[in-house]
Design a protein around this motif. Sequence first.
Motif, PDB file in Angstrom:
ATOM      1  N   ARG A   1     -51.271 -22.245  42.560  1.00  0.00           N
ATOM      2  CA  ARG A   1     -51.643 -22.489  43.958  1.00  0.00           C
ATOM      3  C   ARG A   1     -51.184 -23.867  44.415  1.00  0.00           C
ATOM      4  NH1 ARG A   1     -56.607 -19.999  42.462  1.00  0.00           N
ATOM      5  NH2 ARG A   1     -57.650 -22.032  42.421  1.00  0.00           N
ATOM      6  N   PHE A   2     -51.266 -24.850  43.515  1.00  0.00           N
ATOM      7  CA  PHE A   2     -50.771 -26.190  43.843  1.00  0.00           C
ATOM      8  C   PHE A   2     -49.287 -26.149  44.167  1.00  0.00           C
ATOM      9  CE2 PHE A   2     -48.445 -29.888  42.339  1.00  0.00           C
ATOM     10  CZ  PHE A   2     -49.033 -30.922  43.057  1.00  0.00           C
ATOM     11  N   LEU A   3     -48.504 -25.472  43.334  1.00  0.00           N
ATOM     12  CA  LEU A   3     -47.059 -25.397  43.571  1.00  0.00           C
ATOM     13  C   LEU A   3     -46.739 -24.587  44.817  1.00  0.00           C
ATOM     14  CD1 LEU A   3     -45.812 -24.988  39.889  1.00  0.00           C
ATOM     15  CD2 LEU A   3     -45.596 -27.000  41.356  1.00  0.00           C
ATOM     16  N   ALA A   4     -47.565 -23.595  45.120  1.00  0.00           N
ATOM     17  CA  ALA A   4     -47.357 -22.829  46.357  1.00  0.00           C
ATOM     18  C   ALA A   4     -47.572 -23.706  47.581  1.00  0.00           C
ATOM     19  CB  ALA A   4     -48.303 -21.631  46.390  1.00  0.00           C
ATOM     20  N   ARG A   5     -48.544 -24.597  47.529  1.00  0.00           N
ATOM     21  CA  ARG A   5     -48.848 -25.479  48.659  1.00  0.00           C
ATOM     22  C   ARG A   5     -47.858 -26.637  48.788  1.00  0.00           C
ATOM     23  NH1 ARG A   5     -53.767 -25.472  51.213  1.00  0.00           N
ATOM     24  NH2 ARG A   5     -55.466 -24.210  50.357  1.00  0.00           N
ATOM     25  N   LEU A   6     -47.237 -27.014  47.700  1.00  0.00           N
ATOM     26  CA  LEU A   6     -46.444 -28.241  47.648  1.00  0.00           C
ATOM     27  C   LEU A   6     -45.380 -28.304  48.740  1.00  0.00           C
ATOM     28  CD1 LEU A   6     -45.749 -30.863  46.055  1.00  0.00           C
ATOM     29  CD2 LEU A   6     -44.243 -29.461  44.632  1.00  0.00           C
ATOM     30  N   VAL A   7     -44.655 -27.215  48.918  1.00  0.00           N
ATOM     31  CA  VAL A   7     -43.528 -27.198  49.859  1.00  0.00           C
ATOM     32  C   VAL A   7     -43.996 -27.382  51.290  1.00  0.00           C
ATOM     33  CG1 VAL A   7     -41.714 -25.727  50.813  1.00  0.00           C
ATOM     34  CG2 VAL A   7     -42.061 -25.842  48.337  1.00  0.00           C
ATOM     35  N   TRP A   8     -45.166 -26.832  51.622  1.00  0.00           N
ATOM     36  CA  TRP A   8     -45.614 -26.819  53.016  1.00  0.00           C
ATOM     37  C   TRP A   8     -46.531 -27.990  53.343  1.00  0.00           C
ATOM     38  CZ3 TRP A   8     -42.262 -23.940  55.039  1.00  0.00           C
ATOM     39  CH2 TRP A   8     -41.784 -22.818  54.366  1.00  0.00           C
ATOM     40  N   ASP A   9     -47.403 -28.345  52.453  1.00  0.00           N
ATOM     41  CA  ASP A   9     -48.398 -29.376  52.766  1.00  0.00           C
ATOM     42  C   ASP A   9     -47.791 -30.765  52.904  1.00  0.00           C
ATOM     43  OD1 ASP A   9     -50.201 -27.344  52.596  1.00  0.00           O
ATOM     44  OD2 ASP A   9     -51.471 -28.265  51.075  1.00  0.00           O
ATOM     45  N   LEU A  10     -46.747 -31.042  52.138  1.00  0.00           N
ATOM     46  CA  LEU A  10     -46.186 -32.400  52.133  1.00  0.00           C
ATOM     47  C   LEU A  10     -44.834 -32.505  52.824  1.00  0.00           C
ATOM     48  CD1 LEU A  10     -47.112 -33.854  48.626  1.00  0.00           C
ATOM     49  CD2 LEU A  10     -48.326 -34.060  50.792  1.00  0.00           C
ATOM     50  N   GLY A  11     -44.402 -31.456  53.500  1.00  0.00           N
ATOM     51  CA  GLY A  11     -43.152 -31.533  54.239  1.00  0.00           C
ATOM     52  C   GLY A  11     -41.964 -31.843  53.346  1.00  0.00           C
TER      53      GLY A  11
ATOM     54  N   LEU B   1     -57.785 -37.120  35.816  1.00  0.00           N
ATOM     55  CA  LEU B   1     -57.465 -37.306  37.230  1.00  0.00           C
ATOM     56  C   LEU B   1     -56.405 -36.305  37.685  1.00  0.00           C
ATOM     57  CD1 LEU B   1     -57.373 -41.213  37.380  1.00  0.00           C
ATOM     58  CD2 LEU B   1     -58.972 -39.757  38.639  1.00  0.00           C
ATOM     59  N   LEU B   2     -55.390 -36.108  36.855  1.00  0.00           N
ATOM     60  CA  LEU B   2     -54.334 -35.152  37.200  1.00  0.00           C
ATOM     61  C   LEU B   2     -54.885 -33.736  37.352  1.00  0.00           C
ATOM     62  CD1 LEU B   2     -51.361 -36.228  34.888  1.00  0.00           C
ATOM     63  CD2 LEU B   2     -51.367 -36.239  37.377  1.00  0.00           C
ATOM     64  N   LEU B   3     -55.667 -33.306  36.387  1.00  0.00           N
ATOM     65  CA  LEU B   3     -56.162 -31.940  36.402  1.00  0.00           C
ATOM     66  C   LEU B   3     -57.153 -31.710  37.538  1.00  0.00           C
ATOM     67  CD1 LEU B   3     -56.606 -31.260  32.579  1.00  0.00           C
ATOM     68  CD2 LEU B   3     -54.797 -30.423  34.087  1.00  0.00           C
ATOM     69  N   GLU B   4     -58.029 -32.667  37.783  1.00  0.00           N
ATOM     70  CA  GLU B   4     -59.006 -32.501  38.853  1.00  0.00           C
ATOM     71  C   GLU B   4     -58.331 -32.549  40.217  1.00  0.00           C
ATOM     72  OE1 GLU B   4     -62.516 -31.510  40.476  1.00  0.00           O
ATOM     73  OE2 GLU B   4     -62.003 -31.585  38.343  1.00  0.00           O
ATOM     74  N   ALA B   5     -57.362 -33.448  40.380  1.00  0.00           N
ATOM     75  CA  ALA B   5     -56.623 -33.506  41.648  1.00  0.00           C
ATOM     76  C   ALA B   5     -55.866 -32.212  41.881  1.00  0.00           C
ATOM     77  CB  ALA B   5     -55.664 -34.683  41.630  1.00  0.00           C
ATOM     78  N   MET B   6     -55.248 -31.682  40.837  1.00  0.00           N
ATOM     79  CA  MET B   6     -54.521 -30.423  40.967  1.00  0.00           C
ATOM     80  C   MET B   6     -55.464 -29.314  41.440  1.00  0.00           C
ATOM     81  SD  MET B   6     -52.569 -28.231  37.991  1.00  0.00           S
ATOM     82  CE  MET B   6     -54.161 -27.682  37.332  1.00  0.00           C
ATOM     83  N   ARG B   7     -56.650 -29.251  40.863  1.00  0.00           N
ATOM     84  CA  ARG B   7     -57.614 -28.210  41.229  1.00  0.00           C
ATOM     85  C   ARG B   7     -58.058 -28.368  42.682  1.00  0.00           C
ATOM     86  NH1 ARG B   7     -62.781 -27.469  41.988  1.00  0.00           N
ATOM     87  NH2 ARG B   7     -63.324 -29.642  41.529  1.00  0.00           N
ATOM     88  N   LEU B   8     -58.412 -29.578  43.075  1.00  0.00           N
ATOM     89  CA  LEU B   8     -58.871 -29.816  44.443  1.00  0.00           C
ATOM     90  C   LEU B   8     -57.750 -29.580  45.459  1.00  0.00           C
ATOM     91  CD1 LEU B   8     -61.062 -32.992  43.878  1.00  0.00           C
ATOM     92  CD2 LEU B   8     -61.870 -30.740  44.582  1.00  0.00           C
ATOM     93  N   PHE B   9     -56.558 -30.073  45.154  1.00  0.00           N
ATOM     94  CA  PHE B   9     -55.423 -29.868  46.047  1.00  0.00           C
ATOM     95  C   PHE B   9     -55.115 -28.380  46.195  1.00  0.00           C
ATOM     96  CE2 PHE B   9     -53.443 -34.266  44.929  1.00  0.00           C
ATOM     97  CZ  PHE B   9     -54.309 -34.883  45.827  1.00  0.00           C
ATOM     98  N   ALA B  10     -55.179 -27.646  45.085  1.00  0.00           N
ATOM     99  CA  ALA B  10     -54.888 -26.217  45.125  1.00  0.00           C
ATOM    100  C   ALA B  10     -55.885 -25.478  46.001  1.00  0.00           C
ATOM    101  CB  ALA B  10     -54.901 -25.638  43.709  1.00  0.00           C
TER     102      ALA B  10
ATOM    103  N   GLY C   1     -47.903 -40.728  44.464  1.00  0.00           N
ATOM    104  CA  GLY C   1     -47.726 -40.882  43.027  1.00  0.00           C
ATOM    105  C   GLY C   1     -48.539 -39.880  42.234  1.00  0.00           C
ATOM    106  N   LEU C   2     -49.732 -39.562  42.739  1.00  0.00           N
ATOM    107  CA  LEU C   2     -50.584 -38.578  42.083  1.00  0.00           C
ATOM    108  C   LEU C   2     -49.945 -37.191  42.140  1.00  0.00           C
ATOM    109  CD1 LEU C   2     -53.272 -37.737  40.787  1.00  0.00           C
ATOM    110  CD2 LEU C   2     -54.264 -37.659  43.087  1.00  0.00           C
ATOM    111  N   VAL C   3     -49.454 -36.813  43.315  1.00  0.00           N
ATOM    112  CA  VAL C   3     -48.796 -35.509  43.462  1.00  0.00           C
ATOM    113  C   VAL C   3     -47.563 -35.440  42.552  1.00  0.00           C
ATOM    114  CG1 VAL C   3     -47.519 -34.016  45.051  1.00  0.00           C
ATOM    115  CG2 VAL C   3     -49.660 -35.096  45.790  1.00  0.00           C
ATOM    116  N   ALA C   4     -46.770 -36.498  42.544  1.00  0.00           N
ATOM    117  CA  ALA C   4     -45.579 -36.520  41.691  1.00  0.00           C
ATOM    118  C   ALA C   4     -45.963 -36.414  40.223  1.00  0.00           C
ATOM    119  CB  ALA C   4     -44.780 -37.796  41.946  1.00  0.00           C
TER     120      ALA C   4
ATOM    121  N   ALA D   1     -55.812 -32.649  52.421  1.00  0.00           N
ATOM    122  CA  ALA D   1     -57.195 -32.488  52.878  1.00  0.00           C
ATOM    123  C   ALA D   1     -58.220 -33.168  51.982  1.00  0.00           C
ATOM    124  CB  ALA D   1     -57.532 -31.006  53.001  1.00  0.00           C
ATOM    125  N   VAL D   2     -57.828 -33.553  50.793  1.00  0.00           N
ATOM    126  CA  VAL D   2     -58.776 -34.077  49.809  1.00  0.00           C
ATOM    127  C   VAL D   2     -58.720 -35.602  49.782  1.00  0.00           C
ATOM    128  CG1 VAL D   2     -59.431 -34.110  47.376  1.00  0.00           C
ATOM    129  CG2 VAL D   2     -58.536 -32.003  48.402  1.00  0.00           C
TER     130      VAL D   2
END
Length: 215
Positions: free
Chosen positions: A115-125, A15-24, A57-60, A30-31
């Motif tokens: 890519r996930f870490l690049a999005r983290l700051v902006w996507d989740l405020g 779940l962690l790896l697939e969520a990371m891929r989709l979120f990235a 919790g998933l993102v964390a 958006a997912v």
Amino acid sequence: MTAERSNAGSTRQRLLLEAMRLFADEGLNAVALRRVVQAVGAQNSSALHYHFGGRSGLVAGIVEQLGEWLQPRWSQRFDALARETAPEAMAVVEALYDPVMELYASKTYGPSAVRFLARLVWDLGQDGQQLSAELHAMPLQRAESLLRRHPWPATDTEILQLRLLMTMANVYHGLSDRSYLRRSPFGALALAHPDQADALRRHFYQYLVAGLQGA
């Protein structure tokens, strides 16, 4: 470990790896979470809620797992530099960002992690910013401490901290957008070719060092 516990751990990891891929690929907001569950083939649709509670919790959980991969690599490099009187700025940049480069190249995480870490700051405020701040506090603070040993002009505390934050943004977004080098306004750059990876890294780090020094 029982088979049940082993399967639970495997499901959580998938779940962690697939969520990371989709979120990235698509964005952290958006997912739909059901897509993550479906993508890993979990038989129980409540598996994600059971392991993580929900999206936050998933993102964390993803950030925590990436931290477990990055933190020891950062610590090892900075511990080695701490024994030097005044390590070169390039050595500090290498200690700070070689682990991120290795994360990008790793078989388990790869470009999706960056890519996930690049999005983290902006996507989740603010929530994403806080998670990123906690992940990067140790390496950035240690980098600042080492760079303080150099008598650069016009680098008071906040200016140096700002420059370090800008290098971090450049690294995460630069790696995430690496394919742009093949379609740049100048055309395809030779440095975009895979066999130029070492040269690209060297030139990129030289750019970061110049920015830190205000050169």
